[in-house]
Design an enzyme around this catalytic site. Sequence first.
Site, PDB file in Angstrom:
ATOM      1  N   CYS A 169      -6.121  -5.233 -12.788  1.00  0.00           N
ATOM      2  CA  CYS A 169      -6.553  -4.117 -11.933  1.00  0.00           C
ATOM      3  C   CYS A 169      -6.701  -2.799 -12.702  1.00  0.00           C
ATOM      4  CB  CYS A 169      -5.582  -3.936 -10.774  1.00  0.00           C
ATOM      5  SG  CYS A 169      -5.564  -5.374  -9.703  1.00  0.00           S
ATOM      6  N   ASN A 177      -8.961  -5.132  -2.214  1.00  0.00           N
ATOM      7  CA  ASN A 177      -8.631  -4.920  -3.624  1.00  0.00           C
ATOM      8  C   ASN A 177      -9.632  -5.702  -4.476  1.00  0.00           C
ATOM      9  OD1 ASN A 177      -7.566  -4.913  -6.204  1.00  0.00           O
ATOM     10  ND2 ASN A 177      -5.464  -5.350  -5.564  1.00  0.00           N
ATOM     11  N   HIS A 227      -7.065   3.218  -8.057  1.00  0.00           N
ATOM     12  CA  HIS A 227      -7.308   1.793  -7.831  1.00  0.00           C
ATOM     13  C   HIS A 227      -6.948   1.502  -6.379  1.00  0.00           C
ATOM     14  CE1 HIS A 227      -7.186  -2.460  -7.876  1.00  0.00           C
ATOM     15  NE2 HIS A 227      -5.862  -2.535  -7.851  1.00  0.00           N
TER      16      HIS A 227
HETATM   17  O1  UT7 Z   1      -3.871  -4.538  -7.517  1.00  0.00           O
HETATM   18  C1  UT7 Z   1      -2.813  -5.057  -8.229  1.00  0.00           C
HETATM   19  C2  UT7 Z   1      -1.536  -4.692  -7.691  1.00  0.00           C
HETATM   20  N1  UT7 Z   1      -1.247  -5.330  -6.441  1.00  0.00           N
HETATM   21  C3  UT7 Z   1      -0.702  -4.596  -5.518  1.00  0.00           C
HETATM   22  O2  UT7 Z   1      -0.612  -3.408  -5.670  1.00  0.00           O
HETATM   23  C4  UT7 Z   1      -0.093  -5.256  -4.312  1.00  0.00           C
HETATM   24  C5  UT7 Z   1       1.271  -4.701  -4.113  1.00  0.00           C
HETATM   25  N2  UT7 Z   1       1.967  -5.208  -2.966  1.00  0.00           N
HETATM   26  C6  UT7 Z   1       1.585  -4.934  -1.700  1.00  0.00           C
HETATM   27  O3  UT7 Z   1       0.582  -4.287  -1.481  1.00  0.00           O
HETATM   28  C7  UT7 Z   1       2.479  -5.391  -0.581  1.00  0.00           C
HETATM   29  O4  UT7 Z   1       3.726  -5.837  -1.097  1.00  0.00           O
HETATM   30  C8  UT7 Z   1       1.852  -6.512   0.270  1.00  0.00           C
HETATM   31  C9  UT7 Z   1       0.700  -5.950   1.083  1.00  0.00           C
HETATM   32  C10 UT7 Z   1       1.387  -7.645  -0.611  1.00  0.00           C
HETATM   33  C11 UT7 Z   1       2.907  -7.044   1.272  1.00  0.00           C
HETATM   34  O5  UT7 Z   1       3.412  -5.976   2.040  1.00  0.00           O
HETATM   35  P1  UT7 Z   1       4.989  -5.836   2.230  1.00  0.00           P
HETATM   36  O6  UT7 Z   1       5.206  -4.750   3.186  1.00  0.00           O
HETATM   37  O7  UT7 Z   1       5.603  -5.729   0.874  1.00  0.00           O
HETATM   38  O8  UT7 Z   1       5.349  -7.191   2.955  1.00  0.00           O
HETATM   39  P2  UT7 Z   1       6.365  -8.336   2.473  1.00  0.00           P
HETATM   40  O9  UT7 Z   1       5.823  -9.070   1.299  1.00  0.00           O
HETATM   41  O10 UT7 Z   1       7.732  -7.746   2.405  1.00  0.00           O
HETATM   42  O11 UT7 Z   1       6.295  -9.300   3.740  1.00  0.00           O
HETATM   43  C12 UT7 Z   1       6.757  -8.896   5.036  1.00  0.00           C
HETATM   44  C13 UT7 Z   1       6.563 -10.054   5.995  1.00  0.00           C
HETATM   45  C14 UT7 Z   1       7.098 -11.387   5.456  1.00  0.00           C
HETATM   46  O12 UT7 Z   1       7.690 -12.088   6.524  1.00  0.00           O
HETATM   47  P3  UT7 Z   1       9.297 -12.107   6.696  1.00  0.00           P
HETATM   48  O13 UT7 Z   1       9.808 -12.703   5.411  1.00  0.00           O
HETATM   49  O14 UT7 Z   1       9.695 -10.676   6.879  1.00  0.00           O
HETATM   50  O15 UT7 Z   1       9.484 -12.968   7.903  1.00  0.00           O
HETATM   51  C15 UT7 Z   1       5.853 -12.111   5.025  1.00  0.00           C
HETATM   52  O16 UT7 Z   1       5.978 -13.515   5.066  1.00  0.00           O
HETATM   53  O17 UT7 Z   1       5.166 -10.259   6.238  1.00  0.00           O
HETATM   54  C16 UT7 Z   1       4.842 -11.639   6.038  1.00  0.00           C
HETATM   55  N3  UT7 Z   1       3.462 -11.748   5.576  1.00  0.00           N
HETATM   56  C17 UT7 Z   1       2.405 -11.776   6.418  1.00  0.00           C
HETATM   57  N4  UT7 Z   1       2.326 -11.738   7.760  1.00  0.00           N
HETATM   58  C18 UT7 Z   1       1.095 -11.778   8.295  1.00  0.00           C
HETATM   59  C19 UT7 Z   1       3.006 -11.787   4.311  1.00  0.00           C
HETATM   60  N5  UT7 Z   1       1.666 -11.854   4.312  1.00  0.00           N
HETATM   61  C20 UT7 Z   1       1.270 -11.858   5.603  1.00  0.00           C
HETATM   62  C21 UT7 Z   1       0.012 -11.888   6.226  1.00  0.00           C
HETATM   63  N6  UT7 Z   1      -0.021 -11.839   7.568  1.00  0.00           N
HETATM   64  N7  UT7 Z   1      -1.148 -11.959   5.530  1.00  0.00           N
END
Ligand code: UT7
Length: 323
Positions: free
Chosen positions: A113, A280, A250
């Site tokens: 990225c 992204n 980004h």
């Molecule tokens: O470009 C390169 C760099 N990449 C990035 O910058 C990405 C960085 N990370 C992020 O943007 C975020 O961490 C994400 C958007 C990927 C995830 O957001 P988050 O607030 O960190 O969520 P999380 O991973 O803590 O997940 C929260 C909950 C989980 O469920 P439980 O364990 O709380 O029951 C996940 O399983 O959300 C669940 N979850 C989803 N639910 C619905 C994960 N993906 C999804 C989804 N739809 N697509």
Amino acid sequence: MIRSVVRGYGAALPKRVVTNRELEDMVDTSDEWIVQRTGIRQRYIAGEGETTASLGEQAARAALDKAGLTPDDIDLVLVATSTPNNTFPATAVEIQDRLGMTHGYAFDMQAVCSGFVYAMATADLHIRGGMAKRVLVIGAETFSRILDWTDRTTCVLFGDGAGALVLEAQEGEGTNADRGILTAHLRSDGSHKDKLFVDGGPSTTGTVGHLRMEGREVFKHAVAMITDVIEGAFDATKTTADDIDWLVPHQANRRIIDGSAKKLGIPSEKVVVTVDLHGNTSAASIPLALSVALDDGRIKQGDLVMLEAMGGGFTWGALLIRW
Ligand code: UT7
């Protein structure tokens, strides 16, 4: 002194738009979750015949048109991508060929990225070192082809597209009033390599592999790394958040963008956000965002623009440029 000045810009997107609602039919997700957690509302996904090289070529031709130049005027084609058409030759030589260029040189850069910031910094060195007078810097990706479409934690986040800038050597005074790239700051730390990676490759599995990410871990580091390199760029040029006209980050996640801007004291009116439109698109996200803000007249000649990115590796970087 020689400065690398932007002469033209261009962008290209696949024909097909995929909304969050459409993804609800593919994996257990919701429009509400995606919008709340990321700010993404839709993304473009490449169809048959649309590749990293074809999108890159389209963006490059648009940038050359805006610059009033032809491929004959270009010395170097530099493509930032992690989704090349083939393992080799470089997608840059494929684009060189599509543009009908048999002169000059072309190569790819891979910093995920952060690829576009790395490529701009590299192009600047080639220009200031006298190796090239005009460089086509392209960020082009088809991440849809390396996504695991059964993994809801990653497949909802990414999209495809390309953007390009033409950089040209021009004389400057060596002050912050010069047009062109004023400073670039690149960082990486491979101890984080397992937090965002592709589980395949020519020398390991012999397959292309799929993107894997510990999203929460990436998120945890993103704001600190981004603000670190931006502060480096401020220090090197004796500028502050008040001096910049636009932050073009980004586009990975709206919350990361807002968090970084807040920590740096950059008001949201000065931040270009397109993650809602494109998702992204990795190395393509900054030039795509630039093209939106240039087309709608927000970024004008003379504006001081900060570019920043962070991604797989981890790699991160910032670049300050007077438009
Ligand atoms: O470009 C390169 C760099 N990449 C990035 O910058 C990405 C960085 N990370 C992020 O943007 C975020 O961490 C994400 C958007 C990927 C995830 O957001 P988050 O607030 O960190 O969520 P999380 O991973 O803590 O997940 C929260 C909950 C989980 O469920 P439980 O364990 O709380 O029951 C996940 O399983 O959300 C669940 N979850 C989803 N639910 C619905 C994960 N993906 C999804 C989804 N739809 N697509």
